[in-house]
Structure formats: structure tokens, C-alpha cells
Design an enzyme around this catalytic site. Structure first.
Site, PDB file in Angstrom:
ATOM      1  N   TYR A  98      32.680  31.152 -15.449  1.00 46.50           N
ATOM      2  CA  TYR A  98      32.711  31.755 -16.796  1.00 46.50           C
ATOM      3  C   TYR A  98      31.735  31.127 -17.777  1.00 46.50           C
ATOM      4  O   TYR A  98      31.703  31.512 -18.926  1.00 46.50           O
ATOM      5  CB  TYR A  98      34.136  31.719 -17.371  1.00 46.50           C
ATOM      6  N   LYS A  99      30.971  30.130 -17.351  1.00 43.02           N
ATOM      7  CA  LYS A  99      30.013  29.502 -18.275  1.00 43.02           C
ATOM      8  C   LYS A  99      28.676  30.234 -18.181  1.00 43.02           C
ATOM      9  O   LYS A  99      28.594  31.399 -18.540  1.00 43.02           O
ATOM     10  CB  LYS A  99      29.938  28.010 -17.986  1.00 43.02           C
ATOM     11  N   ASP A 122      29.911  18.341  -9.431  1.00 40.57           N
ATOM     12  CA  ASP A 122      30.454  19.419 -10.252  1.00 40.57           C
ATOM     13  C   ASP A 122      29.278  20.027 -11.033  1.00 40.57           C
ATOM     14  O   ASP A 122      28.595  19.328 -11.787  1.00 40.57           O
ATOM     15  CB  ASP A 122      31.527  18.868 -11.209  1.00 40.57           C
ATOM     16  N   ARG A 127      28.030  20.679 -30.658  1.00 41.44           N
ATOM     17  CA  ARG A 127      27.426  21.005 -29.361  1.00 41.44           C
ATOM     18  C   ARG A 127      26.884  22.437 -29.372  1.00 41.44           C
ATOM     19  O   ARG A 127      27.563  23.362 -29.818  1.00 41.44           O
ATOM     20  CB  ARG A 127      28.483  20.834 -28.275  1.00 41.44           C
ATOM     21  N   PHE A 129      34.124  15.209 -17.005  1.00 37.33           N
ATOM     22  CA  PHE A 129      35.061  16.077 -17.708  1.00 37.33           C
ATOM     23  C   PHE A 129      36.487  15.653 -17.353  1.00 37.33           C
ATOM     24  O   PHE A 129      36.788  15.402 -16.180  1.00 37.33           O
ATOM     25  CB  PHE A 129      34.801  17.525 -17.275  1.00 37.33           C
TER      26      PHE A 129
HETATM   27  C1  LIG Z   1      34.445  23.628 -17.793  1.00 36.83           C
HETATM   28  C2  LIG Z   1      34.623  22.538 -16.781  1.00 36.83           C
HETATM   29  C3  LIG Z   1      35.703  22.562 -15.899  1.00 36.83           C
HETATM   30  C4  LIG Z   1      36.752  23.632 -16.023  1.00 36.83           C
HETATM   31  O1  LIG Z   1      37.701  23.615 -15.035  1.00 36.83           O
HETATM   32  P1  LIG Z   1      38.767  24.794 -14.949  1.00 36.83           P
HETATM   33  O2  LIG Z   1      39.571  24.474 -13.787  1.00 36.83           O
HETATM   34  O3  LIG Z   1      37.983  26.074 -14.835  1.00 36.83           O
HETATM   35  O4  LIG Z   1      39.544  24.834 -16.236  1.00 36.83           O
HETATM   36  C5  LIG Z   1      35.786  21.581 -14.932  1.00 36.83           C
HETATM   37  N1  LIG Z   1      34.860  20.600 -14.851  1.00 36.83           N
HETATM   38  C6  LIG Z   1      33.819  20.539 -15.716  1.00 36.83           C
HETATM   39  C7  LIG Z   1      32.807  19.460 -15.581  1.00 36.83           C
HETATM   40  C8  LIG Z   1      33.680  21.502 -16.711  1.00 36.83           C
HETATM   41  O5  LIG Z   1      32.673  21.434 -17.563  1.00 36.83           O
END
Ligand SMILES: *Cc1c(COP(=O)(O)O)cnc(C)c1O
Length: 396
Positions: A207-208, A182, A355, A112
Site C-alpha cells: 500500500y505504499k 524489509d 516527513r 520500524f
Molecule cells: C509500513 C511498514 C510496515 C507495515 O507493516 P504492516 O504489517 O503492513 O502493518 C512494516 N515494516 C516497515 C519497515 C514499514 O515501513
């Protein structure tokens, strides 16, 4: 297996098939009342006494221990705090510190973007550390003795491809490197076993799939043998005695040293409430339902995929995919907008991914079949090709 489905515990709008819980989990029905109590009673009446009387101060630890259950971590190794990006910075800096501040931080090009940005920023201030990115399929071969930290997201946010956590953790350790996972697209959907695989560090999202609400606090995991390490971000909540107000930083003895400042209490309360729905849920059951839902979706769409230019982007082998399924389509953006207008909420990821996320706690087989049928209809009729579906919004 026990079915982890508890759809009746969520406020999902009538007529909506929600396949975006991997971006923002839905609202658990009891959370608004929890928030009202935290606001009106705790904040409104107890005022600053609430830090003790309502144990606001204990929220990062209590929530951390609840999340720990879902990711195979022992109590006292997880804290809910900050955002995923910030936690990643903290733990990557700790891993670099622990590894002697020399060598390669290895990640993959499917990671990401925020993870890569965080690593780029951190590495820029470390003279003897460089960042190396390889294609996700090449990651195992790239773990060589000059690598000091391997930093990966288990499930690719676009394709849903899942790394083999156990094998990559072992390869990293054999090469003398530490590993930082992660779990943004894993926690609450897959059978993650951090202690079992021997992971060093991990971060993830609240939040996911954990349904903690928009901007919910994230979490971090540090294996016990690394509790003597410190991140680059020291703050008073990580001090051994925050209320001694000493001039010099002295790190707290355990996982608490990785927390920094005042927690966002109302968001913590929402996340804490959402985690009630995981209390009697087994990781293995969640994972089994995740596999069944994604498989059903792939099977349903495969019947007509070729006819409408849909190309599966997600690995077909169950052990190689997470809890979302993506298809390439040349008109992914307007197609997704048309689906959303018909109540099937997924999302589009650049450049051309449709997705769909599947959450074991509330998605049903019937929804999967209906979503597939609606996608087929949108493609068959060409109803997506209307001006209102082409206009790009700020958030895709
Ligand atoms: C959603 C997501 C994030 C989000 O990071 P925030 O700091 O909460 O905005 C980070 N890494 C991955 C792999 C994600 O899917």
C-alpha cells in the site's frame, strides 16, 4: 532515462500536493472499475466458480511475479500475501530454522517498531536465539560470527537513511549469517536488486509506493536456494495439494509453501490493477527520479531551514537516502497539521519529524517547489500556532 511520471493515471484531488505516498499510495484511476468488475461480475455472477474462471487462485502468484520485476527478483520467488508483519514473522522463522536455531538475530534501533515486535515475539519461543539491536550506523561492525540472521529495513521510516544493501548482504554472508530485508519504503521507489546482491529473504508493503490501496496485501521474497525451508506458519494454501485435504501438512515444492490461507481477493484485485502502472517502468528510472525529487526538496528548504529551526534528518549523500525526506522541528505536529490544511499532505513521525515522501510515478518538480514555499510561509507567519493544529488525532 525515460520519465516514469504518469500522474494523469491517478485520481489525485485538485489542489492537493500529495507527499505521503510512502504511507498510503493514491488511487489509480482505473482501479475502481476493476473492483466493480471483481465485485459485480466475478463475485456477483460467477460466485465460487470465480476461483477458477477469474483465476482468483492465481492472484498471489501473478501479483508476486509483477512485484518481482520491481525488486530484482526472478519469477517464482515472490508471492503477494498477508501483511508485512505476518510475512516478516514467517520469513524470520524460516531463516532461524535454516540457520540451525542458534545464535543472534541482529537488527537496528531505527527499524520500524512492528519489525522489532515480531522479532521479540519470535525469539521468545526460541531458547538458543537472542535478539540484538545496535544503532543503524553500527550495524556493519556488529555482524560477527555469532550472528545467525541479520534483519533490517533498507530505508529508515523516520529519517530516510538507506542501508547499503549489497555491502551488508555480503558482510552477513561472510559472517555465516542469512539476511532478511524489509523493503517497505523501497519497493516502487528505489532500484532494488535482490538477486543481484544475493539477498536470502525479503518482505515489503503493497500500500505504499506500489499504490495497492489501504490494507493492500504485502509481499515476500525467498531466494530459490531456500525454497527447501519452511516457516513456522503452515496453512492449506502452502500445502502441496490443498484440495487433497490431507490430515498431515506436506509443503508445496516452491515459493507457494510460504503462503498460508485464503487471499483477500478484492484487495488483491486492487493491488493487481495498481501494478499496471509499473508495467513499462524501469527500476533505474524510478530511482533516478526519486533522487532528483528528494534533492530538489532538500535544496529548496535548505535556503531557509536555519531561520526556522528546521534540521535535516535525512542523509545528504544521495546513495545514503531513500525516497522520503525528514526534518526535525520542535513543533512538528502542528506545523504538519497546518500544511495539511493548506493541501500539502505529508506526515509527522514522533518525536519531532516532518516527513515528506516523493513518488516518481506522480510527484512533479513544480509540486516540490510549491510545497517548500508553503512550508516557508507557514513557518514565517506562524500560522501553525493555532489550537486546531495542536489537537492530536488517532493516526498521525
Ligand atoms: C509500513 C511498514 C510496515 C507495515 O507493516 P504492516 O504489517 O503492513 O502493518 C512494516 N515494516 C516497515 C519497515 C514499514 O515501513
Amino acid at each position: 532515462m525515460t520519465d516514469p511520471n504518469r500522474r494523469d493515471k491517478f485520481n489525485l484531488p485538485e489542489g492537493v500536493i500529495y507527499l505521503d505516498g510512502n504511507s498510503l499510495g493514491p488511487l489509480p484511476s482505473h482501479v475502481p472499475q476493476r473492483l466493480a468488475n471483481a465485485t459485480n461480475e466475478a463475485w456477483g455472477r460467477h460466485l465460487i466458480k470465480a476461483w477458477n474462471e477469474d483465476d482468483w487462485i492465481g492472484l498471489p502468484g501473478r501479483i508476486g511475479d509483477r512485484i518481482a520485476r520491481m525488486i530484482g527478483a526472478p519469477k517464482g520467488t515472490v508471492r503477494a500475501c498477508d501483511s508485512t508483519s505476518i510475512n516478516l514473522y514467517k520469513l524470520l522463522s524460516a531463516a532461524i530454522e535454516k540457520s540451525g536455531k542458534k545464535g543472534i538475530v541482529l537488527s537496528d534501533t531505527g527499524n520500524f517498531p512492528t519489525d522489532l515486535y515480531v522479532a521479540q515475539g519470535l525469539v521468545a519461543s526460541e531458547p538458543n536465539i537472542s535478539l540484538k539491536l545496535v544503532d543503524p550506523e553500527d550495524i556493519e561492525d556488529a555482524i560477527t560470527p555469532d550472528v545467525c540472521v541479520v534483519m533490517l529495513t533498507q530505508v529508515d521510516y523516520r529519517t530516510g537513511r538507506r542501508h547499503n544493501m549489497e555491502r551488508i548482504t555480503n558482510l552477513s554472508h561472510e559472517a555465516g549469517a542469512l539476511i532478511l530485508w524489509d523493503l517497505a519504503h523501497s519497493a516502487g521507489a528505489l532500484d532494488v536488486d535482490l538477486e543481484g546482491v544475493g539477498a536470502d529473504f525479503a518482505v515489503g508493503c503493497g500500500y505504499k509506493y506500489l499504490n495497492g490501496g489501504p490494507g493492500a496485501p504485502a509481499f515476500l521474497y525467498v531466494a530459490e536456494q531456500h525454497h527447501d525451508t519452511m516457516s513456522d506458519v503452515a496453512g492449506w494454501f502452502g500445502h502441496a495439494e490443498p484440495f487433497a485435504f490431507e490430515t498431515e501438512f506436506r509443503a508445496a515444492s516452491g515459493i507457494d509453501r510460504f503462503t498460508v490461507g485464503t487471499p483477500p481477493v478484492l484487495s488483491m484485485v486492487a493491488l493487481d490493477g495498481a501494478l499496471d502502472l509499473f508495467d513499462d517502468v524501469k527500476r533505474a528510472d524510478v530511482a533516478q527520479r526519486s533522487t532528483a525529487l528528494t534533492q530538489l526538496f532538500i535544496d529548496e528548504i535548505s535556503v531557509f531551514a536555519d531561520a526556522y529551526d528546521l534540521v535535516l534528518a535525512t542523509p545528504i549523500e544521495t546513495k545514503n537516502r531513500g525516497s522520503h525526506v525528514s526534518w526535525h522541528h520542535p513543533n512538528a505536529y502542528p506545523v504538519m497539521q497546518a500544511l495539511i490544511s493548506l493541501g500539502v499532505i505529508g506526515d509527522m513521525r514522533a518525536p519531532d519529524y516532518l516527513r515528506f515522501g516523493f513518488a516518481p510515478l506522480y510527484n512533479t518538480d513544480d509540486e516540490v517547489r510549491r510545497a517548500a514555499a508553503i512550508l516557508r510561509e507557514v513557518l514565517e507567519t506562524g500560522s501553525w500556532d493555532q489550537p486546531q493544529f495542536h489537537a492530536r488525532k488517532a493516526v498521525t
